[in-house]
Scaffold this motif. Structure first.
Motif, PDB file in Angstrom:
ATOM      1  N   LEU A   4       0.820  -1.208   0.000  1.00  0.00           N
ATOM      2  CA  LEU A   4       0.000   0.000   0.000  1.00  0.00           C
ATOM      3  C   LEU A   4       0.853   1.257   0.000  1.00  0.00           C
ATOM      4  O   LEU A   4       1.970   1.266   0.522  1.00  0.00           O
ATOM      5  N   ARG A   8      -3.296   5.273   0.888  1.00  0.00           N
ATOM      6  CA  ARG A   8      -4.286   4.189   0.925  1.00  0.00           C
ATOM      7  C   ARG A   8      -4.319   3.525   2.298  1.00  0.00           C
ATOM      8  O   ARG A   8      -5.383   3.108   2.775  1.00  0.00           O
ATOM      9  N   LYS A  11      -6.644   5.290   4.428  1.00  0.00           N
ATOM     10  CA  LYS A  11      -8.034   4.971   4.108  1.00  0.00           C
ATOM     11  C   LYS A  11      -8.471   3.672   4.777  1.00  0.00           C
ATOM     12  O   LYS A  11      -9.623   3.530   5.175  1.00  0.00           O
ATOM     13  N   TYR A  12      -7.544   2.715   4.893  1.00  0.00           N
ATOM     14  CA  TYR A  12      -7.874   1.474   5.596  1.00  0.00           C
ATOM     15  C   TYR A  12      -8.177   1.745   7.064  1.00  0.00           C
ATOM     16  O   TYR A  12      -9.123   1.189   7.625  1.00  0.00           O
ATOM     17  N   GLU A 214     -10.486  -4.639   1.438  1.00  0.00           N
ATOM     18  CA  GLU A 214      -9.746  -4.588   0.179  1.00  0.00           C
ATOM     19  C   GLU A 214     -10.666  -4.329  -1.011  1.00  0.00           C
ATOM     20  O   GLU A 214     -10.280  -3.682  -1.979  1.00  0.00           O
ATOM     21  N   VAL A 217     -11.380  -0.452  -0.592  1.00  0.00           N
ATOM     22  CA  VAL A 217     -10.268   0.492  -0.538  1.00  0.00           C
ATOM     23  C   VAL A 217      -9.218   0.205  -1.604  1.00  0.00           C
ATOM     24  O   VAL A 217      -8.603   1.119  -2.153  1.00  0.00           O
ATOM     25  N   ASP A 220      -2.417  -1.162  -3.842  1.00  0.00           N
ATOM     26  CA  ASP A 220      -1.583  -0.404  -4.779  1.00  0.00           C
ATOM     27  C   ASP A 220      -0.650  -1.278  -5.602  1.00  0.00           C
ATOM     28  O   ASP A 220      -0.384  -0.978  -6.766  1.00  0.00           O
TER      29      ASP A 220
END
Length: 372
Positions: A4, A8, A11-12, A214, A217, A220
């Motif tokens: 990630l 990101r 965001k998790y 997952e 969100v 990457d």
């Protein structure tokens, strides 16, 4: 391994707290407790001393959780706090207060320099987390430099302080960790250079983020590692034979680059292909024949050039028609005729392709072939 970016990862955390209702203190407790458990299993021995260097944010809060468990287990533990206790807020403040209920020591160093770390066996770096984007200055920079001058085992909490979590570069300076325990997922800055040199060993800790996140969100990147590769393998029946596991054609090589064809062909065998044929310019035949035993060879007329030419195309296409996989590119060279042959094979041969090295170069400026 799933990777990630720091944006990101944030965001998790937000998804876990706002959507699933997992309180922030619970995530911090899970992170710190698991870090301490692994730290104790891998590094701590009776009588060892710990210094936990905490910043003012949530990374510092994780450090207080680690320190609390260390004190609970009887280890002499000192927290060096790089701010005044009154500067802490939220979950970090809560965990400082919990730590204060135990006989551990907090040394605020906001008004001076951090000194004395060289007397500790283990230093826990809990200064900055993955959100750092500005150059490290002042007391924090001095603290990081002090940590790096010690001979102790250095444990980084989530990421070595000072390391940019996406670009993998130190922001002025960064902790050089022995081992980094990161939370939820590995970060980009920990698996590319020069970030790897600061991260040391890397362990990803489960902090109870819901796996379903997952889907909402995203991820990457993926690191191709041992567990991923082993997951591709399937049990093989004792009744199977070499014809059961497919025939790979490796279209590769040119004068001076026969080694690429040889190594790619050997790799195809090692990864589990039942049959492998090295498809090479005929000029390379004598060299490749002497280097490959298990791999079959198919020399294609190259008009004595040592590379595939326009007239090689029909023979190449005919040979590839009954193969299962085509690997194309290693050591092919970049002549206009060769690259044109690569593109035409890719467009007209209806097989799965693995395109590598000079094969990739053949598509520069010809993205329409890839889109098709």
């Amino acid at each position: 391994m799933k990777i990630l970016s720091p944006i990101r990862m944030k965001k998790y955390d937000q998804f876990a707290i706002n959507t699933w209702g997992i309180p922030g203190p619970v995530l911090m407790e899970n992170a710190g407790r698991s870090t301490y458990r692994l730290l104790k299993e891998e590094y701590l021995e009776p009588g060892m001393t710990l210094a936990v260097v905490c910043g003012r944010g949530n990374n510092g809060g994780d450090g207080f959780v680690i320190a609390r468990y260390a004190v609970r287990d009887g280890f002499s533990t000192t927290v060096f706090l790089l701010c005044e206790p009154s500067d802490l807020k939220g979950d970090a403040l809560l965990n400082m207060q919990l730590f204060r209920s135990l006989p551990g020591t907090i040394v605020p160093v906001s008004g001076g320099e951090l000194k004395g770390l060289d007397q500790y066996d283990i230093i826990v770096d809990a200064i900055f987390g993955t959100g750092l984007t500005k150059e490290v200055r002042g007391l924090e920079r001095q603290a990081i430099d002090e940590i790096n001058h010690c001979d102790a085992t250095v444990i980084a909490v989530d990421i070595p302080s000072g390391l940019e979590a996406e670009k993998a570069v130190p922001l002025g300076t960064a902790v050089k960790a022995t081992h980094t325990y990161t939370y939820g997922y590995a970060k980009l800055g920990q698996i590319i250079y020069p970030g790897v040199l600061y991260t040391g060993r890397l362990t990803v800790i489960d902090i109870s983020l819901p796996p379903s996140a997952e889907e909402n969100v995203g991820i990457d990147a993926y690191l191709v590692d041992g567990p991923m590769l082993r997951g591709f393998y399937r049990p093989r029946s004792p009744h199977s034979h070499k014809g059961t596991f497919g025939h790979v054609a490796v279209v590769a090589g040119s004068t001076g680059k026969s080694g690429a064809a040889i190594m790619a062909s050997q790799a195809a065998l090692k990864i589990g292909a039942g049959l492998v044929t090295a498809v090479i310019p005929a000029t390379l035949g004598p060299v490749v024949e002497t280097k490959l035993t298990e791999v079959m060879k198919y020399p294609v007329d190259d008009r004595g050039t040592g590379t595939f030419v326009t007239s090689s195309y029909e023979e190449l296409r005919a040979f590839l028609e009954d193969k299962d996989i085509v690997v194309i590119g290693p050591g092919l060279g970049a002549s206009d005729e060769t690259t044109a042959v690569v593109r035409r094979l890719y467009a007209e041969v209806d097989k799965p392709f693995v395109v590598d090295a000079d094969g990739v170069n053949a598509f520069v400026g010809h993205g329409d072939f890839i889109r098709k």
